[in-house]
Design an enzyme around this catalytic site. Sequence first.
Site, PDB file in Angstrom:
ATOM      1  CD  GLU A 161      59.911  -3.797 -19.754  1.00  0.00           C
ATOM      2  OE1 GLU A 161      59.810  -2.560 -19.591  1.00  0.00           O
ATOM      3  OE2 GLU A 161      60.714  -4.503 -19.106  1.00  0.00           O
ATOM      4  CG  ASP A 218      55.173   7.236 -18.296  1.00  0.00           C
ATOM      5  OD1 ASP A 218      55.902   8.107 -17.793  1.00  0.00           O
ATOM      6  OD2 ASP A 218      55.458   6.019 -18.278  1.00  0.00           O
TER       7      ASP A 218
END
Length: 228
Positions: A13, A196
Amino acid sequence: MNTVGIIGAMDLEIRLLKDKMSLSKKESIAGFNYYLGRIQGKDVVIACCSVGKVNAASCTQILIDKFNIDCIINTGIAGSLHNEVKICDVVISKNVTYHDVTKNQMKNFFPFKEYFEGDKKLIELAIKACEKYKLDNWNYHIGRIVSGERFISDSKMKKSIIEEYSPYCVEMEGAAIGHVAYINNVPFVVIRGISDNADDEAYTNYDIFEKISAEHSANIVLNMMKII
């Protein structure tokens, strides 16, 4: 604004941000890595907090205490909890809260807040950065982000969280970072790329889209540094 603190839970990230920064120093404190340098001419401290609320809170408090930062941007990935929020979209935190702490506990015990508000100026900056970076195949949203101590991959649990909190997405660190920022009076915003749908197919989609979603979020932070 003198120094911007940037936190990601995983190296994935913050990798793009680290690649784009001019690194002057790395410090390790209590197991957390802090990277000091400049991005787009702005002083930044990038931290990797690892997964979960306690790690995120601990890393954030050290970031505030040791590095004299003026604001915090939390970048990373999350699961969608809103019909309009699609995989590879981005959510900017209007506010953050926990989905695994009762509202009564939040309200009746210090710091007596059911949720923590993202900083309006940082939200506006993130919106401008989204507009600058935005491509036709994804959208950005401003809404509630909820955090808890598990990866949500169960449609029944997803439904329960939506009914209780009406969030836009779910992850594992943002509320803890916002909580610590709030009690220290440090402005914050949480930015999440969607990997997701937090449902029964979450693990499959996460594996496919985690890198793309992490880079969407990181690119928005890079654009924030250009216009901050």
